[in-house]
Design a protein around this motif. Structure first.
Motif, short mmCIF file in Angstrom:
data_model
loop_
_atom_site.label_atom_id
_atom_site.label_comp_id
_atom_site.label_asym_id
_atom_site.label_seq_id
_atom_site.Cartn_x
_atom_site.Cartn_y
_atom_site.Cartn_z
N ASP A 63 50.69 -29.60 161.29
CA ASP A 63 50.93 -28.22 161.48
C ASP A 63 51.93 -27.74 160.42
O ASP A 63 52.75 -26.68 160.83
CB ASP A 63 51.33 -27.94 162.85
N HIS A 120 50.10 -19.70 164.30
CA HIS A 120 51.17 -20.56 164.77
C HIS A 120 51.94 -20.26 166.12
O HIS A 120 52.16 -20.95 167.19
CB HIS A 120 52.39 -20.87 163.71
N GLY A 124 49.41 -22.43 167.98
CA GLY A 124 50.17 -23.45 167.48
C GLY A 124 51.30 -23.85 168.58
O GLY A 124 51.50 -25.07 168.88
N ARG A 128 51.62 -27.32 171.21
CA ARG A 128 52.47 -28.28 170.64
C ARG A 128 53.30 -28.49 172.02
O ARG A 128 53.71 -29.71 172.37
CB ARG A 128 53.35 -27.86 169.57
#
Length: 613
Positions: A63, A120, A124, A128
């Protein structure tokens, strides 16, 4: 294709990140980068700026491009201004800076960073957090199989965005992709609230909820360059959605087992199709390999953490190790020599303790002194750059004074223009000597080069240490006059001002709007140069150091009778107030006094404070 290969310009964000990290990382680990210089620049010019931390380009995190897009997108405006100033410095051909300037002023590349930054924070970061905390939420009936719910939300979002790319810029839609999970998992909701409404980031300008500001600039941008990227987003969204779907349905990738849309036979770990036994067995089990990676990551962190250790501290560590002052002694063993103890361990224990206590006590003072010395170095660098800028302005002012003279001469009788080749040759033949001919030719060429700012005019006077003759320069002037007569040759309305120009770069795709603003920024320098030059010009002429009117006279002396009714100026001493002063005194020629002696009668203009009237 028009961009020089040596600049290594690429649209791969992984490579852009490497270049960005080298140039702007505040750790300053890359010798050709300017991280520390950038820090000093932004601290002095934008003390309230909130910068995003530049991601290190080392490592193989999948990432990395997503994380790197945040600082590139957010810091871009300041970085471009810094690069613009650096590339305007005389002789600066830094490849890294030209590479980044080309990339960061591309509207398409701004769109790429905006695309990945939204990806993100909307996808993302939630993924995460969920994967990293899955093993801690057994009491919430959450485990590896339930994590499949997040993959299903992700997959469904990609399918939706493929057909509705405009929703990618809809903040409400993008930030609610995992809403179903948030309602059932309180810690996840707390995390999102903390990141976007509570967590404060420390930067140059203090502490602020920087992620919230970034979110606003991503979905509702205020900067012109970011707004202009919107037109490129739709096509990019379709690409990223199609890639996401392809990756999650690829049977060669482990993720396909967690996406329910792949069916019960393939998606055996998915939320919809996993067995109850598997569901219960995988609760409390880590979904990542953090345990294996943490030791390696910790070692890397320590190596990078001390990238900018103080020079005194680095020297001290080197001396201690080289001299073995902290080395512990060893006893002599069979087959091994006795290793003597270092200086420190030979001292009495009270002295050892005194040294340690003294070092601890003096450490803050030493750090302060080291910081002060670094500040002095930075200020010296800033003063040097300011001096160079002032010198450039001075040189530009002198060049503009020359441009004023030659510009006025172009529109006077001193200029040869609107003439045929034969007429030019005839005019040159009238000069009495070779030196006079060369002077006239050179001055006429300078009128075009310096006075009009025509870069295409060749003003070289020799080759291989051999001066060009009258014939060569006459041919050159004739060619210039012929080109002037064409429609595409536009005569400027004012003399050109030479200000610091940026090293030539070819745009990558569509240029961002802030490029025009960067040029406007230097218009103030141009105004200052014009103002200072005019002031100096008048001052010097009043002191008799040069005369614009004298330079604009025809090359051949006119007959005395041709001067009748003409206005003239004579530089002479007059009584002004309590003393004498040299001035240019204007008047009109009334008639010829003695033709054989080239004398005329002049009616002088009345001047204030001049005695004798």
């Amino acid at each position: 294709d028009n961009i020089a290969p040596i600049l290594r310009v690429t649209t791969s964000l992984d490579n852009v990140l490497i270049a960005f990290d080298k140039e702007f990382s505040l750790c300053a680990n890359y010798p050709k980068g300017h991280g520390e210089k950038f820090l000093n620049w932004i601290t002095s010019k934008y003390p309230d700026a909130m910068l995003f931390h530049v991601e290190r380009s080392g490592g193989g995190r999948q990432d990395l491009a997503l994380m790197a897009s945040l600082p590139i997108y957010w810091n871009r405006e300041w970085c471009v201004q810094f690069l613009d100033e650096q590339l305007r410095a005389p002789g600066n051909e830094n490849i890294l800076q030209k590479n980044l300037f080309t990339i960061l002023t591309s509207s398409e590349m701004v769109a790429v960073t905006r695309l990945l930054a939204i990806y993100h924070i909307a996808i993302g970061m939630p993924l995460r957090y969920l994967t990293g905390k899955t093993h801690e939420w057994k009491e919430h009936d959450w485990g590896v199989v339930e994590l499949g719910r997040a993959f299903d939300c992700w997959y469904n979002a990609m399918v939706h965005l493929k057909d509705n790319p405009g929703d990618y810029l809809d903040e409400e839609y993008m930030m609610s992709i995992f809403n179903d999970i948030k309602e059932d998992l309180p810690p996840f909701e707390d995390y999102l609230d903390h990141m976007f409404t509570e967590k404060k980031t420390t930067s140059i300008g203090g502490k602020e909820v920087l992620m919230s500001k970034l979110r606003d600039e991503l979905f509702s941008p205020e900067q012109d360059a970011n707004m202009s990227s919107t037109e490129h987003m739709s096509g990019l969204v379709k690409v990223i959605a199609e890639i996401g779907i392809k990756e999650m349905t690829d049977t060669n990738k482990a993720i396909h087992r967690y996406v329910s849309a792949n069916g019960p036979e393939l998606a055996i770990y998915s939320h919809k199709h996993a067995s109850q036994e598997r569901r219960i067995a995988l609760r409390g089990v880590p979904a990542t390999n953090d345990l294996a990676e943490s030791s390696l990551g910790g070692a890397t962190y320590q190596l990078q953490r001390f990238g900018r250790i103080g020079i005194k501290h680095a020297a001290a560590v080197s001396d201690v190790r080289r001299n073995g002052w902290l080395r512990r002694g060893t006893k002599e063993e069979k087959g091994k020599h006795k290793r003597p103890a270092g200086l420190f361990h030979t001292l009495p224990e009270p002295v050892q303790f005194a040294i340690m206590e003294s070092a601890i006590k003096d450490a803050p003072q030493q750090r302060t002194r080291n910081t002060e010395e670094l500040d002095l170095q930075r200020k010296a660098k800033e003063a040097k750059e300011k001096l160079i800028h002032e010198l450039n302005l001075h040189n530009s002012t002198e060049a503009y004074i020359d441009a004023i003279y030659y510009y006025k001469m172009y529109f006077s009788e001193a200029c040869m223009k609107d003439m045929t080749a034969g007429e030019v040759q005839k005019a040159i033949d009238l000069f009495p000597s070779k030196t006079a001919k060369l002077d006239a030719l050179k001055e006429n060429i300078r009128m075009r080069k310096l006075g009009l700012g025509f870069d295409w005019v060749d003003d070289k006077w020799s080759k291989s240490n051999k001066a060009f003759g009258v014939g060569v320069l006459t041919s050159r002037l004739i060619a210039i006059i012929q080109r002037e007569g064409r429609d595409e040759c536009i005569i400027p309305t004012t003399p050109p001002v030479k200000i610091a120009s940026r090293s030539a770069t070819v745009p990558l795709g569509t240029s961002t709007p802030d490029l025009e603003k960067l040029e406007e920024k230097y218009s103030d320098d141009a105004k200052q140069i014009r103002k200072t030059a005019m002031k100096l010009l008048k001052q010097r002429e009043s002191e008799g150091k040069g005369s614009l009117a004298a330079e604009c006279q025809p090359w051949q002396r006119p007959e005395v009778r041709e001067l009748v009714t003409k206005r003239v100026e004579v530089y002479t001493a007059v009584d002004v107030g309590d003393g004498k002063e040299c001035i240019w005194w204007p008047g009109r020629v009334m008639g010829v006094h003695k033709e054989d002696r080239q004398e005329v009668l002049i009616e002088w203009d009345p001047l204030e404070d001049v005695a004798g009237w």
